[in-house]
Design a protein around this motif. Sequence first.
Motif, mmCIF file in Angstrom:
data_model
loop_
_atom_site.group_PDB
_atom_site.id
_atom_site.type_symbol
_atom_site.label_atom_id
_atom_site.label_comp_id
_atom_site.label_asym_id
_atom_site.label_seq_id
_atom_site.Cartn_x
_atom_site.Cartn_y
_atom_site.Cartn_z
ATOM 1 N N PHE A 357 0.861 -1.177 0.000
ATOM 2 C CA PHE A 357 0.000 0.000 0.000
ATOM 3 C C PHE A 357 0.901 1.232 0.000
ATOM 4 C CE2 PHE A 357 -2.496 -3.405 1.735
ATOM 5 C CZ PHE A 357 -3.784 -3.189 1.259
ATOM 6 N N VAL A 358 0.680 2.129 -0.962
ATOM 7 C CA VAL A 358 1.593 3.249 -1.175
ATOM 8 C C VAL A 358 0.831 4.564 -1.128
ATOM 9 C CG1 VAL A 358 3.361 4.221 -2.683
ATOM 10 C CG2 VAL A 358 2.894 1.759 -2.746
ATOM 11 N N ASP A 359 1.290 5.476 -0.302
ATOM 12 C CA ASP A 359 0.747 6.831 -0.246
ATOM 13 C C ASP A 359 1.691 7.736 -1.046
ATOM 14 O OD1 ASP A 359 -0.068 9.427 0.376
ATOM 15 O OD2 ASP A 359 -0.582 8.927 2.443
ATOM 16 N N PHE A 360 1.179 8.260 -2.190
ATOM 17 C CA PHE A 360 2.002 9.163 -2.998
ATOM 18 C C PHE A 360 1.391 10.566 -3.040
ATOM 19 C CE2 PHE A 360 -0.928 7.069 -5.865
ATOM 20 C CZ PHE A 360 -1.225 7.964 -6.890
ATOM 21 N N THR A 361 0.666 10.914 -1.950
ATOM 22 C CA THR A 361 0.111 12.258 -1.841
ATOM 23 C C THR A 361 1.226 13.294 -1.900
ATOM 24 O OG1 THR A 361 -1.654 11.353 -0.449
ATOM 25 C CG2 THR A 361 -1.393 13.741 -0.484
ATOM 26 N N ASP A 362 2.348 13.002 -1.257
ATOM 27 C CA ASP A 362 3.572 13.784 -1.445
ATOM 28 C C ASP A 362 4.336 13.109 -2.575
ATOM 29 O OD1 ASP A 362 6.072 14.951 -1.466
ATOM 30 O OD2 ASP A 362 6.370 14.849 0.708
ATOM 31 N N PRO A 363 4.272 13.647 -3.781
ATOM 32 C CA PRO A 363 4.841 12.951 -4.939
ATOM 33 C C PRO A 363 6.353 12.829 -4.911
ATOM 34 C CG PRO A 363 4.208 15.177 -5.548
ATOM 35 C CD PRO A 363 3.695 14.956 -4.156
ATOM 36 N N ASP A 364 6.997 13.637 -4.091
ATOM 37 C CA ASP A 364 8.455 13.562 -4.008
ATOM 38 C C ASP A 364 8.916 12.480 -3.037
ATOM 39 O OD1 ASP A 364 8.983 15.774 -5.785
ATOM 40 O OD2 ASP A 364 8.337 17.104 -4.164
#
Length: 433
Positions: A357-364
């Motif tokens: 499960f990956v949170d990429f809300t902060d794309p950096d």
Amino acid sequence: MSAVAGLALLGAVPVQAAEKPEASANVKHLANVPKQAPFATEDAYNTDLAFQGRYAYQGNYNGFTVYDIGDPAKPRILSRVSCPGAQNDVSVLGKLLFLSVDESRSGESCSSDYGSPTDKKSWEGVRIFDISDKSRPKYLKAVKTACGSHTHTLVPDKKGKAAYLYVSSYGPGDILAGCKPPHDKISIVKVPLDKPAAAKVVATPVLFPEQSGGPTTSGCHDITVYPAKDLAAGACMGDGVLLDIADREKPKVTTRVTDGNFAFWHSATFNNAGTRVIFTDELGGGAMGVCDKSTGPERGADAVYDISGSTLVKRGYFKIPRVQDKRQNCVAHNGSLLPVKGKDIMVQAWYQGGVSFVDFTDPDKPQEIGYFERPPYQGRDIAGSWSAYYYNGHVYSSDIQKGLDVLRIDDPRTDPAKKVTLKILNTQTQYGY
């Protein structure tokens, strides 16, 4: 055409204690349905998944399986259809099911044998089934496409009367009868919903016309569409592309990007706003172990790109943080978005790297927030999670060797997704929530 039906009593089995899968504290393994004949052999790989109402559909190199997932903790097999053809990636719409076949067959029927890729009479492409009766699907039609169909993307027309299939394929060769270079195009199959037997190829748009006389591309691996925005993202071998699909029969590449860390552009996932896209790199083609220290965190990984006007702007990379044995095939593969308002979170398969499960809300700085992983497979072939998708509160993982897994994540960051109920999910066809 035959279906193995009458299997409603077969279903999930308790997870074997000896297997000892690992999972983060917020992820629970609810059920597993093992592979069963005629899909029980090692070379009968489980592949992609699609969902509709209370049903899940799982592709397999030997055909496909229909499950009743009304009780996610106790999925039941309703039917298994024997219809060999790699990869048998699957999508569904209404009473229709579509399978991608990317290998030469002696004919289009489910009883066909292997065919020669140098024989013009060999067949590969898309097969269509009627799934009105989930316990007894019926073969309807086959459509031959250039270079076969490695994957396909279901694109509804704007009037609701037809479906388009964007067929991705690659790997041309001068000696191949149906796949001559340059293969810088896709095939578009139009399926009238009230007359699916009339399905046919209506266009073969060249996506990279500027290459005429110069370097050529060898095709696309996968395309994801966002119909409401007339937008698509393609993983086309050495390139990531954006396409305008306002005219469904005339998609046009508007943006093209390369990435020095990418070896094999595999697939794409938009965020809900359609302002960001994750591309995956299937370094080694899924058969190698590249989740090791020597490969590093930016190869065989995800790359996050912002969509800025007519350009793609690279932000950060994500790769599972758990180092795998070199003998375990592990690389970025198929996943889907979780419907969490204001957040960009996805679940993704990594073959023997498991489900992440990956949170990429902060794309950096994309971060893993949960995982599930089995011990190394003890057989002779490839293994692990081919696809992991979130559907109506649960994650369904198509394990190449172990069958169908059902997972649940309980976490404040993902819990809002449980309030969203979908009627259908073909992951390459994204809808806003």
